[in-house]
Design a protein around this motif. Structure first.
Motif, PDB file in Angstrom:
ATOM      1  N   MET A   1       0.865  -1.268   0.046  1.00 29.93           N
ATOM      2  CA  MET A   1      -0.128   0.131   0.052  1.00 29.93           C
ATOM      3  C   MET A   1       0.815   1.205  -0.115  1.00 29.93           C
ATOM      4  O   MET A   1       1.967   1.196   0.887  1.00 29.93           O
ATOM      5  N   GLN A   2       0.521   2.264  -0.728  1.00 31.39           N
ATOM      6  CA  GLN A   2       1.248   3.426  -0.920  1.00 31.39           C
ATOM      7  C   GLN A   2       0.586   4.535   0.309  1.00 31.39           C
ATOM      8  O   GLN A   2      -0.628   4.763   0.374  1.00 31.39           O
ATOM      9  N   LEU A   3       1.674   5.127   0.749  1.00 24.35           N
ATOM     10  CA  LEU A   3       1.150   6.273   1.780  1.00 24.35           C
ATOM     11  C   LEU A   3       1.789   7.552   1.576  1.00 24.35           C
ATOM     12  O   LEU A   3       2.998   7.416   1.376  1.00 24.35           O
ATOM     13  N   ARG A   4       1.045   8.721   1.600  1.00 25.36           N
ATOM     14  CA  ARG A   4       1.647  10.030   1.394  1.00 25.36           C
ATOM     15  C   ARG A   4       2.633  10.285   2.546  1.00 25.36           C
ATOM     16  O   ARG A   4       2.044  10.391   3.598  1.00 25.36           O
ATOM     17  N   VAL A   5       3.642  10.769   2.148  1.00 25.07           N
ATOM     18  CA  VAL A   5       4.705  11.153   3.304  1.00 25.07           C
ATOM     19  C   VAL A   5       4.743  12.757   3.074  1.00 25.07           C
ATOM     20  O   VAL A   5       4.748  13.482   4.247  1.00 25.07           O
ATOM     21  N   ALA A   6       4.612  13.390   1.997  1.00 26.68           N
ATOM     22  CA  ALA A   6       4.493  14.860   1.784  1.00 26.68           C
ATOM     23  C   ALA A   6       4.192  15.261   0.443  1.00 26.68           C
ATOM     24  O   ALA A   6       4.057  14.462  -0.514  1.00 26.68           O
ATOM     25  N   VAL A   7       3.808  16.400   0.350  1.00 21.55           N
ATOM     26  CA  VAL A   7       3.466  16.826  -1.266  1.00 21.55           C
ATOM     27  C   VAL A   7       4.355  18.034  -1.284  1.00 21.55           C
ATOM     28  O   VAL A   7       4.719  19.043  -0.368  1.00 21.55           O
ATOM     29  N   VAL A   8       4.932  18.314  -2.548  1.00 25.84           N
ATOM     30  CA  VAL A   8       5.694  19.240  -2.785  1.00 25.84           C
ATOM     31  C   VAL A   8       5.148  20.354  -3.023  1.00 25.84           C
ATOM     32  O   VAL A   8       4.128  20.637  -3.748  1.00 25.84           O
ATOM     33  N   VAL A  22       3.978  18.440   4.933  1.00 24.66           N
ATOM     34  CA  VAL A  22       4.255  17.175   5.426  1.00 24.66           C
ATOM     35  C   VAL A  22       2.806  16.279   5.680  1.00 24.66           C
ATOM     36  O   VAL A  22       2.028  17.027   6.347  1.00 24.66           O
ATOM     37  N   ARG A  23       3.119  14.983   5.658  1.00 22.82           N
ATOM     38  CA  ARG A  23       1.720  14.269   5.891  1.00 22.82           C
ATOM     39  C   ARG A  23       1.885  12.970   6.551  1.00 22.82           C
ATOM     40  O   ARG A  23       1.345  12.108   6.831  1.00 22.82           O
ATOM     41  N   THR A  24       3.249  13.072   7.335  1.00 23.38           N
ATOM     42  CA  THR A  24       3.715  11.965   8.187  1.00 23.38           C
ATOM     43  C   THR A  24       3.850  12.280   9.705  1.00 23.38           C
ATOM     44  O   THR A  24       4.137  13.312   9.939  1.00 23.38           O
ATOM     45  N   ASP A  25       3.574  11.566  10.550  1.00 24.73           N
ATOM     46  CA  ASP A  25       3.896  11.589  11.881  1.00 24.73           C
ATOM     47  C   ASP A  25       5.406  11.720  12.308  1.00 24.73           C
ATOM     48  O   ASP A  25       5.908  11.858  13.441  1.00 24.73           O
ATOM     49  N   SER A  26       6.174  11.098  11.382  1.00 25.34           N
ATOM     50  CA  SER A  26       7.529  10.850  11.528  1.00 25.34           C
ATOM     51  C   SER A  26       8.508  11.309  10.452  1.00 25.34           C
ATOM     52  O   SER A  26       9.154  10.686   9.785  1.00 25.34           O
ATOM     53  N   TRP A  95      -4.994   6.398  12.499  1.00 30.52           N
ATOM     54  CA  TRP A  95      -5.788   5.865  11.616  1.00 30.52           C
ATOM     55  C   TRP A  95      -5.227   6.613  10.379  1.00 30.52           C
ATOM     56  O   TRP A  95      -4.662   7.908  10.249  1.00 30.52           O
ATOM     57  N   TYR A  96      -5.042   5.988   9.161  1.00 34.08           N
ATOM     58  CA  TYR A  96      -4.811   6.495   7.734  1.00 34.08           C
ATOM     59  C   TYR A  96      -6.167   7.395   7.462  1.00 34.08           C
ATOM     60  O   TYR A  96      -7.415   6.810   7.604  1.00 34.08           O
ATOM     61  N   GLU A  97      -5.844   8.265   6.477  1.00 39.96           N
ATOM     62  CA  GLU A  97      -6.915   9.017   5.701  1.00 39.96           C
ATOM     63  C   GLU A  97      -8.121   7.998   5.061  1.00 39.96           C
ATOM     64  O   GLU A  97      -9.144   7.909   5.183  1.00 39.96           O
ATOM     65  N   HIS A  98      -7.445   6.911   4.367  1.00 44.25           N
ATOM     66  CA  HIS A  98      -8.239   6.295   3.701  1.00 44.25           C
ATOM     67  C   HIS A  98      -9.272   5.100   4.534  1.00 44.25           C
ATOM     68  O   HIS A  98     -10.147   4.773   3.860  1.00 44.25           O
ATOM     69  N   GLU A  99      -8.767   5.036   5.767  1.00 45.55           N
ATOM     70  CA  GLU A  99      -9.441   4.469   6.622  1.00 45.55           C
ATOM     71  C   GLU A  99     -10.805   5.035   7.001  1.00 45.55           C
ATOM     72  O   GLU A  99     -11.817   4.531   7.436  1.00 45.55           O
ATOM     73  N   THR A 112     -27.267  10.704  13.203  1.00 43.89           N
ATOM     74  CA  THR A 112     -26.166  10.925  11.922  1.00 43.89           C
ATOM     75  C   THR A 112     -25.792  12.521  11.944  1.00 43.89           C
ATOM     76  O   THR A 112     -26.725  13.243  11.984  1.00 43.89           O
ATOM     77  N   LEU A 113     -24.627  12.645  11.793  1.00 46.87           N
ATOM     78  CA  LEU A 113     -24.189  14.102  11.621  1.00 46.87           C
ATOM     79  C   LEU A 113     -23.631  14.386  10.243  1.00 46.87           C
ATOM     80  O   LEU A 113     -23.357  15.401   9.694  1.00 46.87           O
ATOM     81  N   GLY A 114     -23.396  13.067   9.736  1.00 46.78           N
ATOM     82  CA  GLY A 114     -22.623  13.120   8.345  1.00 46.78           C
ATOM     83  C   GLY A 114     -21.911  11.968   7.809  1.00 46.78           C
ATOM     84  O   GLY A 114     -21.858  11.127   8.696  1.00 46.78           O
ATOM     85  N   THR A 115     -20.887  12.226   6.749  1.00 42.31           N
ATOM     86  CA  THR A 115     -20.117  11.254   6.342  1.00 42.31           C
ATOM     87  C   THR A 115     -18.612  11.837   6.579  1.00 42.31           C
ATOM     88  O   THR A 115     -18.552  13.032   5.850  1.00 42.31           O
ATOM     89  N   VAL A 116     -17.844  11.288   6.853  1.00 39.29           N
ATOM     90  CA  VAL A 116     -16.468  11.585   6.774  1.00 39.29           C
ATOM     91  C   VAL A 116     -15.948  11.482   5.202  1.00 39.29           C
ATOM     92  O   VAL A 116     -16.123  10.508   4.742  1.00 39.29           O
ATOM     93  N   THR A 117     -15.146  12.645   4.734  1.00 38.12           N
ATOM     94  CA  THR A 117     -14.800  12.768   3.272  1.00 38.12           C
ATOM     95  C   THR A 117     -13.522  13.015   3.215  1.00 38.12           C
ATOM     96  O   THR A 117     -12.698  13.131   2.225  1.00 38.12           O
ATOM     97  N   GLY A 118     -12.713  13.467   4.507  1.00 37.19           N
ATOM     98  CA  GLY A 118     -11.355  13.428   4.475  1.00 37.19           C
ATOM     99  C   GLY A 118     -10.527  13.772   5.853  1.00 37.19           C
ATOM    100  O   GLY A 118     -11.532  13.829   6.772  1.00 37.19           O
ATOM    101  N   LEU A 119      -9.298  13.978   5.760  1.00 34.98           N
ATOM    102  CA  LEU A 119      -8.598  14.235   7.059  1.00 34.98           C
ATOM    103  C   LEU A 119      -7.538  15.318   6.402  1.00 34.98           C
ATOM    104  O   LEU A 119      -6.682  15.214   5.649  1.00 34.98           O
ATOM    105  N   GLU A 120      -7.625  16.596   7.162  1.00 38.36           N
ATOM    106  CA  GLU A 120      -6.679  17.671   6.963  1.00 38.36           C
ATOM    107  C   GLU A 120      -5.715  17.672   7.946  1.00 38.36           C
ATOM    108  O   GLU A 120      -5.947  18.028   9.146  1.00 38.36           O
ATOM    109  N   PRO A 121      -4.474  17.407   7.464  1.00 40.60           N
ATOM    110  CA  PRO A 121      -3.197  17.581   8.462  1.00 40.60           C
ATOM    111  C   PRO A 121      -3.037  19.177   8.943  1.00 40.60           C
ATOM    112  O   PRO A 121      -3.055  19.893   7.905  1.00 40.60           O
TER     113      PRO A 121
END
Length: 193
Positions: A1-8, A22-26, A95-99, A112-121
């Motif tokens: 599985m590919q995980l994003r570390v960062a975006v240029v 940066v999108r990683t905790d380490s 948790w990872y965003e895709h989860e 119900t409050l809604g549906t999770v559509t993303g995670l913003e670091p």
């Protein structure tokens, strides 16, 4: 599985240095000098980090073979990714965003409050992005005091939101009447309408 570390991000200076989102905790581990990172899109990489530094909570790196501002500008928006086993280096409460995307957001009473559509670091804490049934997008601080439970198996998150975070339905008076009806009130002359 590919995980994003960062975006240029944007170029910094004239010699090929770039700011990363940066999108990683380490980041110290993932963005160390000598690290070779795959990219998304794949044709932009792989990229080898030759210089890494932190300035005012932002990460700046330089890549092997990318020596000027023009070359860095072509990499803008490219994601730096790693191949990883999903359970590798995982903390019990992370948790990872895709989860999270697609999980139903519920209040503590199960409404119900809604549906999770993303995670913003974000620098202080991540924000859970929830689309409400009316289409409104709400960003919820992803802290244990507010997001009290994440249940991947039941496909839901429980959010104990402070008042005003989510849009609320029209308030109905306890006896069921709509308090906008004031036909029984006397008019300004004191007579019944």
């Amino acid at each position: 599985m590919q995980l994003r570390v960062a975006v240029v991000g944007q170029p910094h200076g004239l010699r090929g240095e770039v700011r990363l989102d940066v999108r990683t905790d380490s980041p110290e581990q993932r963005l160390a000098v000598g690290s070779v990172l795959e990219t998304d899109p794949a044709e932009a990489g792989p990229l080898t980090i030759t210089k890494a530094r932190v300035y005012k909570d932002s990460w700046f790196v330089a890549f092997d073979g990318v020596t000027d501002r023009t070359a860095v500008e072509r990499l803008r928006g490219v994601a730096l990714v790693i191949e990883t086993d999903e359970e590798e280096d995982r903390e019990s409460d992370s948790w990872y965003e895709h989860e999270l995307v697609g999980l139903e957001a519920l209040d503590p009473d199960g409404y119900t409050l809604g549906t999770v559509t993303g995670l913003e670091p974000m620098p202080a804490q991540d924000l859970l992005v929830v689309e409400e049934p009316d289409g409104r997008v709400t960003r919820v601080p992803f802290v244990k005091e507010i997001v009290v439970e994440v249940d991947i198996d039941d496909s839901c998150v429980v959010i104990d939101a402070p008042p005003g975070l989510f849009s609320e339905d029209e308030i109905v008076v306890a006896d069921g009447s709509d308090d906008s009806d004031d036909s029984d009130e006397p008019d300004e002359s004191g007579r019944d309408a």
